[in-house]
Design a protein around this motif. Sequence first.
Motif, PDB file in Angstrom:
ATOM      1  N   ALA A  37       0.854  -1.186   0.000  1.00 38.91           N
ATOM      2  CA  ALA A  37       0.000   0.000   0.000  1.00 38.91           C
ATOM      3  C   ALA A  37       0.891   1.237   0.000  1.00 38.91           C
ATOM      4  N   GLY A  38       0.282   2.388  -0.215  1.00 39.35           N
ATOM      5  CA  GLY A  38       1.010   3.638  -0.077  1.00 39.35           C
ATOM      6  C   GLY A  38       1.344   3.869   1.389  1.00 39.35           C
ATOM      7  N   CYS A  39       2.387   4.620   1.629  1.00 37.36           N
ATOM      8  CA  CYS A  39       2.832   4.847   3.004  1.00 37.36           C
ATOM      9  C   CYS A  39       1.923   5.825   3.751  1.00 37.36           C
ATOM     10  N   LEU A  40       2.024   5.773   5.073  1.00 38.94           N
ATOM     11  CA  LEU A  40       1.337   6.749   5.921  1.00 38.94           C
ATOM     12  C   LEU A  40       2.146   8.025   6.055  1.00 38.94           C
ATOM     13  N   TRP A  41       3.459   7.881   6.078  1.00 40.23           N
ATOM     14  CA  TRP A  41       4.349   9.024   6.242  1.00 40.23           C
ATOM     15  C   TRP A  41       5.697   8.716   5.596  1.00 40.23           C
ATOM     16  N   ASP A  42       6.474   9.768   5.369  1.00 38.71           N
ATOM     17  CA  ASP A  42       7.844   9.595   4.898  1.00 38.71           C
ATOM     18  C   ASP A  42       8.727  10.665   5.518  1.00 38.71           C
ATOM     19  N   GLU A  43       9.997  10.340   5.622  1.00 36.68           N
ATOM     20  CA  GLU A  43      11.017  11.274   6.108  1.00 36.68           C
ATOM     21  C   GLU A  43      12.196  11.215   5.159  1.00 36.68           C
ATOM     22  N   TRP A  44      12.840  12.372   4.941  1.00 25.19           N
ATOM     23  CA  TRP A  44      13.996  12.445   4.052  1.00 25.19           C
ATOM     24  C   TRP A  44      15.275  12.473   4.878  1.00 25.19           C
ATOM     25  N   ASP A  71      13.982  -1.860  -7.427  1.00 21.50           N
ATOM     26  CA  ASP A  71      13.644  -0.443  -7.536  1.00 21.50           C
ATOM     27  C   ASP A  71      12.341  -0.298  -8.314  1.00 21.50           C
ATOM     28  N   PRO A  72      11.639   0.818  -8.115  1.00 25.50           N
ATOM     29  CA  PRO A  72      10.392   1.026  -8.853  1.00 25.50           C
ATOM     30  C   PRO A  72      10.657   1.241 -10.339  1.00 25.50           C
ATOM     31  N   LEU A  73       9.674   0.886 -11.157  1.00 19.32           N
ATOM     32  CA  LEU A  73       9.758   1.183 -12.582  1.00 19.32           C
ATOM     33  C   LEU A  73       9.706   2.696 -12.777  1.00 19.32           C
ATOM     34  N   PRO A  74      10.173   3.193 -13.916  1.00 19.72           N
ATOM     35  CA  PRO A  74      10.099   4.635 -14.170  1.00 19.72           C
ATOM     36  C   PRO A  74       8.667   5.157 -14.000  1.00 19.72           C
ATOM     37  N   GLU A  75       8.553   6.317 -13.372  1.00 17.52           N
ATOM     38  CA  GLU A  75       7.292   7.021 -13.122  1.00 17.52           C
ATOM     39  C   GLU A  75       6.344   6.288 -12.173  1.00 17.52           C
ATOM     40  N   GLN A  77       5.384   4.844  -8.218  1.00 14.63           N
ATOM     41  CA  GLN A  77       5.487   5.301  -6.838  1.00 14.63           C
ATOM     42  C   GLN A  77       6.642   4.584  -6.143  1.00 14.63           C
ATOM     43  N   HIS A  78       7.424   5.314  -5.390  1.00 14.67           N
ATOM     44  CA  HIS A  78       8.564   4.735  -4.682  1.00 14.67           C
ATOM     45  C   HIS A  78       8.136   3.972  -3.440  1.00 14.67           C
ATOM     46  N   ASP A  79       6.960   4.296  -2.880  1.00  9.14           N
ATOM     47  CA  ASP A  79       6.540   3.703  -1.611  1.00  9.14           C
ATOM     48  C   ASP A  79       5.682   2.448  -1.766  1.00  9.14           C
ATOM     49  N   VAL A  84       3.098   0.710  -9.253  1.00  8.82           N
ATOM     50  CA  VAL A  84       1.895   1.536  -9.136  1.00  8.82           C
ATOM     51  C   VAL A  84       2.281   2.945  -9.550  1.00  8.82           C
ATOM     52  N   ARG A  85       1.399   3.573 -10.335  1.00  7.52           N
ATOM     53  CA  ARG A  85       1.686   4.936 -10.787  1.00  7.52           C
ATOM     54  C   ARG A  85       0.417   5.781 -10.734  1.00  7.52           C
ATOM     55  N   VAL A  86       0.596   7.093 -10.762  1.00  8.18           N
ATOM     56  CA  VAL A  86      -0.520   8.037 -10.835  1.00  8.18           C
ATOM     57  C   VAL A  86      -1.052   7.993 -12.263  1.00  8.18           C
ATOM     58  N   VAL A  87      -2.356   7.848 -12.398  1.00  5.33           N
ATOM     59  CA  VAL A  87      -2.992   7.821 -13.718  1.00  5.33           C
ATOM     60  C   VAL A  87      -2.652   9.109 -14.467  1.00  5.33           C
ATOM     61  N   GLY A  88      -2.220   8.967 -15.714  1.00  7.96           N
ATOM     62  CA  GLY A  88      -1.925  10.107 -16.570  1.00  7.96           C
ATOM     63  C   GLY A  88      -0.577  10.762 -16.356  1.00  7.96           C
ATOM     64  N   ARG A  89       0.159  10.359 -15.348  1.00 11.34           N
ATOM     65  CA  ARG A  89       1.450  11.009 -15.073  1.00 11.34           C
ATOM     66  C   ARG A  89       2.421  10.844 -16.239  1.00 11.34           C
ATOM     67  N   SER A  90       2.460   9.657 -16.839  1.00 10.55           N
ATOM     68  CA  SER A  90       3.407   9.407 -17.925  1.00 10.55           C
ATOM     69  C   SER A  90       3.094  10.246 -19.160  1.00 10.55           C
ATOM     70  N   ALA A  91       1.841  10.702 -19.306  1.00  7.24           N
ATOM     71  CA  ALA A  91       1.441  11.534 -20.437  1.00  7.24           C
ATOM     72  C   ALA A  91       1.506  13.020 -20.099  1.00  7.24           C
ATOM     73  N   GLY A  92       1.942  13.360 -18.894  1.00  5.72           N
ATOM     74  CA  GLY A  92       2.050  14.758 -18.496  1.00  5.72           C
ATOM     75  C   GLY A  92       0.758  15.365 -17.972  1.00  5.72           C
TER      76      GLY A  92
END
Length: 114
Positions: A37-44, A71-75, A77-79, A84-92
């Motif tokens: 799943a997506g994370c609840l929080w992240d720290e850098w 590692d994640p595929l290009p574009e 989500q890292h978490d 998993v990717r955001v819909v439409g992100r690869s098309a800008g």
Amino acid sequence: MRKIALLAVPQPALKRLMLYEDEHGAYLFGYNTLEDAGCLWDEWFETAAAAEAEAQARYHLAPAAWQTITDPLPECQHDWISPVRVVGRSAGHPQWGKLEILTDGQWEPVRLTS
């Protein structure tokens, strides 16, 4: 580089961690589920070593608890472990809040549960 680790003593709000490092630094992601799943929080952090040290100090996570994952595929989500990717992100034209997952070579909507 990505790694995941389960907490030896899970807490109600935290069960696992993921570490992701790229050329910009390292991210420590926290999850309240063992499911992908997506994370609840992240720290850098500046380095993966600093993120691992923080996980050891804060959550008593032994260095041997970390398991390397791909590692994640290009574009994507890292978490998420799965691609998993955001819909439409690869098309800008990202549709924030809408995700899709790669299953058997096809992108399908992610059904988020609360």
